[in-house]
Write an enzyme that holds these catalytic residues in place. Structure first.
Site, PDB file in Angstrom:
ATOM      1  N   ASP A 187      10.593  -2.413  -5.786  1.00 50.83           N
ATOM      2  CA  ASP A 187      12.024  -2.107  -5.638  1.00 50.83           C
ATOM      3  C   ASP A 187      12.391  -0.863  -6.466  1.00 50.83           C
ATOM      4  O   ASP A 187      13.072   0.048  -5.989  1.00 50.83           O
ATOM      5  CB  ASP A 187      12.909  -3.321  -5.968  1.00 50.83           C
ATOM      6  CG  ASP A 187      12.483  -4.074  -7.231  1.00 50.83           C
ATOM      7  OD1 ASP A 187      11.454  -3.709  -7.844  1.00 50.83           O
ATOM      8  OD2 ASP A 187      13.187  -5.032  -7.604  1.00 50.83           O
TER       9      ASP A 187
ATOM     10  N   TYR B  98      -0.251  -9.794   6.559  1.00 47.14           N
ATOM     11  CA  TYR B  98      -0.644  -9.525   7.940  1.00 47.14           C
ATOM     12  C   TYR B  98      -1.796 -10.404   8.426  1.00 47.14           C
ATOM     13  O   TYR B  98      -2.305 -10.207   9.523  1.00 47.14           O
ATOM     14  CB  TYR B  98      -1.044  -8.052   8.092  1.00 47.14           C
ATOM     15  CG  TYR B  98       0.141  -7.116   8.239  1.00 47.14           C
ATOM     16  CD1 TYR B  98       1.086  -6.977   7.222  1.00 47.14           C
ATOM     17  CD2 TYR B  98       0.313  -6.359   9.395  1.00 47.14           C
ATOM     18  CE1 TYR B  98       2.158  -6.123   7.347  1.00 47.14           C
ATOM     19  CE2 TYR B  98       1.387  -5.499   9.531  1.00 47.14           C
ATOM     20  CZ  TYR B  98       2.301  -5.384   8.508  1.00 47.14           C
ATOM     21  OH  TYR B  98       3.362  -4.527   8.643  1.00 47.14           O
TER      22      TYR B  98
ATOM     23  N   ASP C 239       7.488   4.274   6.079  1.00 47.01           N
ATOM     24  CA  ASP C 239       8.639   4.792   6.836  1.00 47.01           C
ATOM     25  C   ASP C 239       9.586   5.561   5.905  1.00 47.01           C
ATOM     26  O   ASP C 239      10.120   6.607   6.285  1.00 47.01           O
ATOM     27  CB  ASP C 239       9.407   3.652   7.533  1.00 47.01           C
ATOM     28  CG  ASP C 239       8.811   3.277   8.895  1.00 47.01           C
ATOM     29  OD1 ASP C 239       7.592   3.444   9.087  1.00 47.01           O
ATOM     30  OD2 ASP C 239       9.567   2.819   9.781  1.00 47.01           O
TER      31      ASP C 239
HETATM   32  C1  IPM Z   1       2.744   0.537  11.623  1.00 50.57           C
HETATM   33  C2  IPM Z   1       3.461  -0.468  12.484  1.00 50.57           C
HETATM   34  C3  IPM Z   1       2.650  -1.738  12.663  1.00 50.57           C
HETATM   35  C4  IPM Z   1       2.457  -2.340  11.274  1.00 50.57           C
HETATM   36  C5  IPM Z   1       3.286  -2.742  13.629  1.00 50.57           C
HETATM   37  C6  IPM Z   1       3.502  -2.161  14.998  1.00 50.57           C
HETATM   38  C7  IPM Z   1       2.480  -4.017  13.758  1.00 50.57           C
HETATM   39  O1  IPM Z   1       4.729  -0.723  11.976  1.00 50.57           O
HETATM   40  O2  IPM Z   1       1.619   0.935  11.966  1.00 50.57           O
HETATM   41  O3  IPM Z   1       3.311   1.003  10.633  1.00 50.57           O
HETATM   42  O4  IPM Z   1       3.285  -3.127  10.822  1.00 50.57           O
HETATM   43  O5  IPM Z   1       1.446  -2.029  10.655  1.00 50.57           O
HETATM   44 MN    MN Z   2       5.292   0.589  10.325  1.00 45.88          MN
END
Ligand code: IPM
Ligand code: MN
Ligand code: NAD
Length: 351
Positions: free
Chosen positions: A219, A135, A247
């Protein structure tokens, strides 16, 4: 007084943040915490109208005038390069040095599990490194738009950055009575960055002999999180892997609509947000689940020292789930607003 900056943002961000605010207002009205609010317009509309993503004076105000930021979501199809969202969300994480992205995943009811044999106590937390990794924004493109285009995105890790997030994970485990910390990495394919992670993880782990430590390739970790999620307790990982894992974690315990998160630095600075994004397809449907935003507000209260208020909000969400007052993603028929109103009402009633 807890001074809260609200950034509703884009898409369903304003919908879910309105309900989080409603619940916080109920907390304040019940005398459980003293709160003040200021709302910021930053997001896609503001960017498209003014060209400003997050100006310097706004940044300084968010840094100096508030105890916490509560954000809805940022991301809008009218800004395909996502520039404003990177400046606002990633900008705040980096510039405020909010190196801990704390994302808890607890199964509140077996019926919310997507897995067979769901009656297992899934309860783990992710410590996602929030200021390094893929990032960083470092890199570039040459010969853009031609068949000879070259694109580079640099991934980096620092000893300092890895050590502080790994230590935060072990400290959290120690203080909360959790007995295992798992590192998620990909050292077998990406030896430099994840080799550093493994070495630092082992060094820090030695200082916590009562806590079991284990290193897993991400993985296989993903595989095991689906196969036996109940065995995980604290997971520490880097920025990109933590994004992806969170997620999955959300989905294991009821879905994106329910998952809260905290971005913070123990020395000061905090931004709370649901894990989900702006879900443009849900805008105007009234079906966005506000519980992730409301539980993010509960994390805010907890970190700000209003632990009783936080526990009440958390319990009110459980009560809404028990009563079936929930949006369509959880199988219910309530609207975003009805869920927020019910939870706020419950906090008032419980007095
Ligand atoms: C999160 C989101 C962000 C990330 C995006 C919107 C840049 O997916 O907060 O999980 O990747 O951190
Ligand atoms: Mn995210
Ligand atoms: P998303 O999280 O917005 O949506 C993923 C899925 O979850 C969709 O099916 C959506 O309908 C569902 N969902 C999300 N929130 C929900 C809620 N509260 N209630 C019920 N269902 C919900 O992810 P995406 O579609 O990949 O991204 C959309 C936009 O949001 C993009 O611009 C992305 O960059 C941005 N984004 C922002 C953040 C953030 O601000 N923290 C996080 C993730 C994505």
């Amino acid at each position: 007084m807890i001074r809260i900056a609200l950034i509703p943002g884009d898409g369903i961000g304003p919908d879910v943040l309105r309900e989080a605010r409603r619940v916080l207002d109920a907390v304040a009205a019940a005398g459980l915490a003293e709160l003040s609010f200021e709302e910021f317009p930053h997001g896609a509309d503001h960017y498209l109208a003014t060209g400003e993503t997050l100006g310097e004076s706004t940044f300084v105000s968010l840094r100096d005038d508030f105890d916490a930021i509560l954000l809805g979501a940022v991301g809008d199809p009218r800004v395909p390069d996502n520039r404003h969202a990177r400046d606002i969300l990633l900008g705040l994480r980096f510039r405020l040095d909010l190196f801990i992205n704390f994302r808890p995943a607890r199964l509140r009811s077996p019926r919310l599990s997507p897995l067979a044999g769901a009656d297992r106590p899934v309860d783990f937390v992710i410590f996602r490194e929030n200021t390094e990794g893929m990032y960083s924004g470092a890199g570039g493109t040459i010969r853009a738009g031609t068949p000879n285009e070259v694109a580079v995105s640099e991934c980096f890790a620092t000893h300092f950055g890895v050590e502080r997030i790994v230590r935060a994970a072990f400290e959290y485990a120690q203080h909360t009575g959790r007995t295992r910390v798992t590192l998620g990495d990909k050292a077998n394919a990406i030896p430099h960055v994840y080799g550093l992670w493994r070495r630092v993880f082992d060094q820090v782990a030695e200082e916590y002999p009562d806590i079991e430590s284990e290193k897993r390739y991400v993985d296989a970790l993903v595989m095991d999180l689906v196969r036996r999620p109940e065995r995980f307790s604290v997971i520490v990982t880097d920025n990109l892997l933590g994004d992806i894992l969170s997620d999955l974690a959300a989905e294991l315990v009821g879905g994106m609509g329910l998952a809260p998160s905290a971005n913070y630095n123990p020395d000061g600075g905090a931004l709370y947000e649901p894990v989900h994004g702006s879900a443009p397809e849900l805008v105007g449907t009234g079906t966005a689940n506000p519980m992730g935003a409301i539980l993010s507000a509960a994390l805010l209260l907890e970190h700000a020292g209003a632990t009783d208020a936080s526990a009440r909000v958390d319990a009110a969400v459980d009560a809404a789930l028990d009563a079936g007052v929930e949006t369509a993603d959880l199988g219910g028929t309530s609207t975003t607003e009805e869920v927020g109103e019910w939870i706020a009402g419950r906090i008032a009633e419980d007095l």
